[in-house]
Each structure stands twice: as C-alpha cells, then as structure tokens.
Write an enzyme that holds these catalytic residues in place. Structure first.
Site, PDB file in Angstrom:
ATOM      1  N   HIS A  98       0.874  -1.178   0.000  1.00 22.27           N
ATOM      2  CA  HIS A  98       0.000   0.000   0.000  1.00 22.27           C
ATOM      3  C   HIS A  98       0.908   1.224   0.000  1.00 22.27           C
ATOM      4  O   HIS A  98       1.960   1.225   0.637  1.00 22.27           O
ATOM      5  CB  HIS A  98      -0.907   0.007   1.229  1.00 22.27           C
ATOM      6  CG  HIS A  98      -2.140   0.861   1.060  1.00 22.27           C
ATOM      7  ND1 HIS A  98      -2.098   2.244   1.031  1.00 22.27           N
ATOM      8  CD2 HIS A  98      -3.446   0.523   0.923  1.00 22.27           C
ATOM      9  CE1 HIS A  98      -3.325   2.712   0.875  1.00 22.27           C
ATOM     10  NE2 HIS A  98      -4.165   1.694   0.812  1.00 22.27           N
TER      11      HIS A  98
ATOM     12  N   CYS B 271      -4.378  -5.775   8.502  1.00 20.90           N
ATOM     13  CA  CYS B 271      -3.290  -6.274   7.665  1.00 20.90           C
ATOM     14  C   CYS B 271      -2.006  -5.472   7.893  1.00 20.90           C
ATOM     15  O   CYS B 271      -2.024  -4.348   8.386  1.00 20.90           O
ATOM     16  CB  CYS B 271      -3.676  -6.221   6.196  1.00 20.90           C
ATOM     17  SG  CYS B 271      -4.871  -7.492   5.709  1.00 20.90           S
TER      18      CYS B 271
END
Length: 282
Positions: free
Chosen positions: A247, A258
């Site tokens: 990300h 996560c």
C-alpha cells in the site's frame, strides 16, 4: 485492510504468481515431542488410532470454515517445532483431541491454500497443527488462530524452510532461515485500535496477485491463516483474513488488521512456501 474472499475486497480468483514456489513437502521421521508448546505436566503419550474414518462425511476445514468443535490456539506466544505437515492422501481427518472422533478433514489441495500447516505440538502418533478457518466469528465467539490434531500416519512432515517474525512495537519484519535472520522491513502500517492486527503464531496460507485491487499495484498478497479479532467479515464477505500486502500508505495504525509493506519486502515474503510459520508479537 482485512483481506476478504469472494465478495470481499480481495477475491482469490487469480492464480498465484509464477515467482511463488509451491510448498515442497517430503517425508521426515516423526519423533517424540520436539520444541513447541509442551504437553501438560503429567500428560501421557496419546495412543495410536488406526481407525479408518469416512472422510467424505466430514466437513472441510478451510478459510471459510467455522468449526466450533476445534480449539483456538491456547499458547499463541509459544514456540514452534520448526516442522510443517501436509496430508499424505486425499485428506487427513482432523480431531479436537487425540482419542476422540474426527470433526473435520483437511484436504491435500484447496483452492485458497491452507493445506500445509505448522506443527505446534509433536508426539509419536499425533501432531497438533495450526489450521485455516475460525472457531467462531468475533461477534459470537473466539476468532483466534484455529488448531486441531492430526494423526502422524495421515500426513507428511518436513522442516519449515523459514519462519517470519513480526514485531509490532519495533516495526520490524524478519525472515529466519537456518538460524540466520534477514531483516526484510523496518517499517510498516498495522491495524487500528478498533481493527487490530492479530498477534500470536499463524502461517502463510496462500500468496496471490490480483491486479484488480489498485492499492496493491500488482504486488503479491501474502494471506495468513488467522483472521481479524474484531471483524466478522469485510466488504460483504463472511471472512476477514489478515495479510501482508502493498500500500502506498504504510505508516502507523491505519489498516483493518493487515500489515502494509513496501514492494521489496513483499517480494521477499512472496518467495516463502505455503505453511511457512509466522509469529506476530505486540
């Protein structure tokens, strides 16, 4: 993010990336209790069970499974044996305790992985292993790391090629192989207070690439066997699987549980086979 399946934000319909090796499982001798969670004081060696069970009548234990009969890991901070197990036949019966009737079956292959599992207790005839699925969703019970017992005769046992260690306080991710520690990341994003990253021992369930999720930018998603401690599901799915994934925003407590990592760290973790043990410490 808490990764979901099917209708969730991460649909596992894509094949695993070619760079991710399949788990290689070879037969290794099973000996008396190795390191890992020790047996209870005074506990006897579980007796051998040679019963042939009707496996087709047993429910599958997989990422979608809710198996209230199976126990949650009662020693999440405990050691690992350094071994993984994989069904030697079409499936292995799974037991809540040695000496009882089986309550589920672990197939040799599953669409979404989870069939090569870490051994946390080892006896001559029985192994306690970590499993995919949950005992219950968090709204109705304990969603912690699921475990169960398999008979040594039903599985192939091999050394784990590596172990992943995550420290949420130090913000580090290490891969340990043969006593050698490799630091693959010294910074990442983790779960918020409302959707924390689950801590304890778990394992790599499967690794996949899904380019439809733009936030991953084509990098692999490494799914773990443990699910969210607070979310029953995610984005319409009835599972909330924890994962390592890429990300652009990967600092601080911002995810749904996560671990958000950079591209280089993801590439290193994606090389690990299914079943690789993972320990997350607070």
């Amino acid at each position: 993010m808490a990764a979901g399946f099917a209708a969730g934000p991460v649909a596992l319909g894509s094949p695993p990336p070619a760079a991710v090796p399949a788990a290689t499982v070879t037969v290794a001798p099973v000996v008396a209790v190795a390191k890992g969670t020790p047996p209870a004081p005074g506990a006897r060696e579980p007796a051998v069970d040679g019963t042939r069970y009707d496996l087709a009548a047993l429910p599958v234990v997989d990422v979608f499974a809710v198996r209230p009969e199976l126990p949650v890991d009662d020693d999440p901070g405990g050691d690992l044996t350094g071994l993984v197990a994989h069904p030697s036949g079409a499936a292995a019966p799974v037991f809540a305790e040695p000496g009882t009737a089986p309550v589920a079956r672990l197939p040799r292959t599953l669409q979404f992985g989870g069939t090569t599992v870490p051994v946390v207790v080892q006896h001559e005839h029985w192994l306690r292993v970590l499993l995919p699925g949950r005992q219950a969703p968090p709204s109705s019970g304990d969603p912690g790391q699921l475990t169960g017992w398999v008979r040594a005769a039903d599985v192939e046992v091999a050394p784990a090629v590596a172990q992943v260690e995550v420290d949420l306080t130090a913000r580090t991710v290490d891969v340990v192989r043969g006593g050698e520690r490799e630091r693959v990341s010294d910074g990442f994003a983790w779960g918020t207070a409302a959707t924390p990253t689950p801590v304890g021992r778990t394992f790599v369930m499967t690794t996949r690439v899904d380019r439809s999720f733009a936030f991953t930018r084509g990098h692999p998603i490494v799914y773990l066997g443990v699910q969210s401690p607070t979310l029953d599901g995610f984005s319409g799915a009835d599972v909330a699987v924890t994962a390592f994934h890429y990300h652009d925003v990967r600092t601080g407590p911002v995810s749904n549980g996560c671990i958000r990592l950079g591209a280089e760290a993801l590439a290193r973790l994606a090389e690990l086979p299914e079943g690789t043990p993972v320990t997350v410490r607070a």
